[in-house]
Design a protein around this motif. Structure first.
Motif, mmCIF file in Angstrom:
data_model
loop_
_atom_site.group_PDB
_atom_site.id
_atom_site.type_symbol
_atom_site.label_atom_id
_atom_site.label_comp_id
_atom_site.label_asym_id
_atom_site.label_seq_id
_atom_site.Cartn_x
_atom_site.Cartn_y
_atom_site.Cartn_z
ATOM 1 N N MET A 150 0.057 -7.174 9.136
ATOM 2 C CA MET A 150 -0.654 -8.196 9.902
ATOM 3 C C MET A 150 0.123 -8.404 11.200
ATOM 4 S SD MET A 150 -3.456 -9.744 8.677
ATOM 5 C CE MET A 150 -3.426 -11.466 9.217
ATOM 6 N N TYR B 258 0.955 -14.954 12.567
ATOM 7 C CA TYR B 258 -0.355 -15.037 11.933
ATOM 8 C C TYR B 258 -1.289 -15.949 12.734
ATOM 9 C CZ TYR B 258 0.945 -12.545 7.663
ATOM 10 O OH TYR B 258 1.302 -11.578 6.756
ATOM 11 N N ARG C 205 -8.973 -4.958 9.526
ATOM 12 C CA ARG C 205 -8.199 -4.203 8.540
ATOM 13 C C ARG C 205 -9.045 -3.779 7.351
ATOM 14 N NH1 ARG C 205 -5.392 -7.108 11.751
ATOM 15 N NH2 ARG C 205 -3.225 -6.578 12.280
ATOM 16 N N ALA D 206 0.481 -8.885 2.879
ATOM 17 C CA ALA D 206 0.545 -7.724 3.768
ATOM 18 C C ALA D 206 1.816 -6.949 3.449
ATOM 19 C CB ALA D 206 0.535 -8.162 5.230
#
Length: 436
Positions: free
Chosen positions: A209, A213, A227, A257
């Motif tokens: 990621m 975030y 993704r 992730a």
């Protein structure tokens, strides 16, 4: 005005400029307006000598940096930022421009060296960043950042599933929770039957990621779609999550992730958790229940929320065996791990020993005592008033199971002679006896 420490910092920077005028240039000094405020120093660093490799930070020939020197320098360490946010997607760069110069500041910052040590560390960071070596092989990876907003903790206790080439989707049990924290238990794949218990929705990615975030729900959804996670799947998981959340509680979501581990080694799941506030959870649940084929009201409510809401990230306290190492792993207490132990007596000493053995990791604990909890023993034994009139063995069992869920505890209100008779009959060869 400057503090004595800030004046020393300026003097040191002046010495560095005098020695290396091509490598380092002091552009601007902004003094603090009042006591106890920081001083800002703008500098230019020559980055031409730093070799640029694939995956490294594409530094310009000269980079302009902003250094903040605290009032209590050098007892408090300085911080440094780029004057732009072009490198915000790289590890070790936070908030778009802040350079993560020290991973363990309390250990790495050397106050006695002042700005000499700080600028040396900065030069090493820029060189490693250009070469893509900020996470050298064999060293822990820099974790991504989900800035906690909620004053709420989530505690994963079981190893996370390994996602396939696409992603893993499903749920995780929430066996215990309070107003300030929730514990995550067994993972449940989406293809399995979904039990009617408290659950959190889960998406685990085989990829990375962004290192920072997203802070809005829609940006997070877009990142997941990029993704390979479909919008339909995201909405389905969230819907099941709110349906498995009781009224008056927040829905919890888990995002994993492949960003935890040692550089060059096997990557494990880095878990981040966020929650939906009670009002929105109740609203989405009601809409999901009211949905009909002619009136997909839950979709309308979902999108109206997703386009506007912020992500309420929570702090994660890791307790997965694949992530944490027990603090007693090399202590004498490790001897008891996996053993079957019989304890004869659950009074002042025995109840305390039972708790210590449970926390040391015994697999099975047999408790014997022929007394009950009375008011007089509360001042020196590990029981509380709610356990008055319990047998001591059963009260100890309750306390141990509360502290170490999943432990196998067998208790009996019996005297030592009976306990010894039972032990002789027991087939447990790996049994240790302790009388207390």
């Amino acid at each position: 005005m400057k503090s004595e420490g800030q004046a020393w910092a300026v003097a040191q920077l002046g010495e560095i400029t005098a020695v290396s005028p091509e490598a380092f240039e002091l552009l601007e000094i902004i003094d603090p307006a009042r006591e106890n405020e920081g001083m800002t120093v703008v500098v230019s660093v020559n980055c031409k000598p730093f070799e640029r490799r694939e995956g490294g930070i594409p530094l310009k020939a000269r980079e302009r940096l902003r250094i903040s020197v605290p009032w209590d320098f050098p007892l408090d360490r300085p911080t440094v930022n780029f004057t732009h946010d072009r490198y915000g997607a790289f590890a070790h760069v936070q908030w778009g421009s802040s350079i993560c110069l020290h991973q363990a500041p309390d250990v790495e910052w050397q106050a006695t060296r002042g700005m000499f040590g700080f600028m040396q560390r900065l030069g090493e960071w820029l060189e490693a960043g250009a070469a893509g070596e900020l996470d050298p092989v064999g060293m822990p990876l820099h974790p991504p950042v989900a800035y906690p907003v909620a004053n709420f903790r989530v505690v994963p206790t079981q190893n996370a599933p390994e996602p396939t080439e696409t992603y893993w989707s499903g749920y995780v049990e929430i066996p215990r929770e309070a107003s300030h924290a929730a514990e995550l238990g067994r993972w449940i794949e989406q293809s399995e039957e979904v039990p009617d218990i408290r659950l959190a929705s889960v998406i685990l990615l085989p990829t990375t990621m962004p290192f920072e975030y997203p802070t809005t729900v829609w940006d997070l959804i877009v990142a997941l779609m990029e993704r390979g996670v479909s919008l339909t799947m995201i909405r389905l998981l969230m819907t099941i999550g709110v349906l498995r959340t009781g009224e008056g509680k927040c829905a919890i979501f888990v995002l994993g992730a492949a960003m935890r581990g040692v550089s060059g080694g096997r990557l494990l799941q880095h878990l981040a958790c966020w929650r939906m506030d009670v009002a929105q959870t109740d609203k989405l649940r009601a809409a999901a229940i009211a949905r009909t084929d002619d009136n997909p009201i839950d979709e309308q409510v979902f999108y109206a929320w997703a386009f506007e809401a912020k992500v309420e990230w929570c702090r994660v306290l890791e307790d997965r065996p694949e992530i944490v190492e027990r603090r007693d792993s090399v202590s004498p207490a490790a001897y008891w791990r996996g053993k079957s132990v019989t304890l004869m007596g659950c009074g002042a000493i025995g109840s305390a020993v039972a708790m210590m053995l449970a926390k040391a990791g015994v697999a099975k604990l047999r408790l014997y005592d022929n007394n009950v909890v009375t008011p007089g023993v509360l001042v020196r034994q590990g029981f509380d008033r709610r356990q008055i009139a319990y047998t001591k063995s059963s009260a100890t069992k309750v306390n141990v199971e509360a502290a170490v869920p999943g432990i196998n505890v067998i208790e009996a209100h019996a005297d030592v002679a009976q306990a010894l008779t039972d032990e002789v009959r027991s087939a447990g060869a790996d049994s240790h006896r302790h009388r207390a």
